[in-house]
Scaffold this active site. Sequence first.
Site, PDB file in Angstrom:
ATOM      1  NE  ARG A 177      28.872 133.136  76.301  1.00 27.76           N
ATOM      2  CZ  ARG A 177      29.215 133.160  75.020  1.00 27.76           C
ATOM      3  NH1 ARG A 177      30.206 132.385  74.582  1.00 27.76           N
ATOM      4  NH2 ARG A 177      28.564 133.925  74.158  1.00 27.76           N
ATOM      5  CB  CYS A 237      26.456 129.798  69.424  1.00 32.15           C
ATOM      6  SG  CYS A 237      26.795 130.634  67.855  1.00 32.15           S
TER       7      CYS A 237
END
Length: 281
Positions: A177, A237
């Site tokens: 990611r 995050c």
Amino acid sequence: MSVSPLVSTDWLADKLASPDVVVVNAWLPPVGAPDTAPEYRDKHIPGAIFFDVDAISDPASDLPHMLPPTHVFSSKMRRLGIGDGQTIVVYDGMGMYSAARVWWTFRAMGVTRVFVLDGGLPKWEAEGRPLEDMPPVPRGERHFSARLDHGLVADRAKVARVLEAGGQVLDARSRGRFAGTEDEPRPGLKRGHMPGAKNLPFPDLLEDDGRLKSPEDLARAFDAAGIDRSQPVVTTCGSGVTAAILTLALAVLGHDKAPVYDGSWTEWGGRDDTPIAKGEA
């Protein structure tokens, strides 16, 4: 922070009956499994208070589980029977996931005596310690005064300033990611990362049973990610949950002022005016 932000199952078992100790069961379903039911209904540490992260968030924000205003948080804590001066111990059913977020939330709201149960419910249960499947005895309302610690919370503007100044922003998402080679679990978000950010996937800080790794192993993980622990660090995050695991691990190492970017990639990667980089850090 003069003491560790973690407490052991032995410590909690010894203090469980203390009227000044409040046990909090942190709950947030995994982003990939939003219909997962809370384990609290079936089993929880005796007397634990259920803390639904989404229910105790900013109702006015279109971003997931953002910190609520202080007056909203104070009101909800009073109704739960959590008050000023108590010692709060947070755990979750995965060992280490939403507990860190709730620990950080209390700290951001000015609570100093808040800790995470190392190993959480899995370790407690594996040791044969008591569990219950019934609601705890209702607690009377207590006075709770939230005072936002701005040093523990980062918004998009602060993160942008840190990056522009060459400061440290550490991303807890997976390497794929971060690099932009994997899709985001939330629809509509761009792939990649903030230019200048570094990457330390949060599972790298955990043992297989959900406990945080030893301080020596934690230090090695931050060093390998290129983080200077003597300097400020902002954690981020996907939505401000696993970033709190990085902040918790830094606190274990004595770095107790690592703010969490509350909006995280859900905000940054969902806008058209934020720069994005791809590839490894």
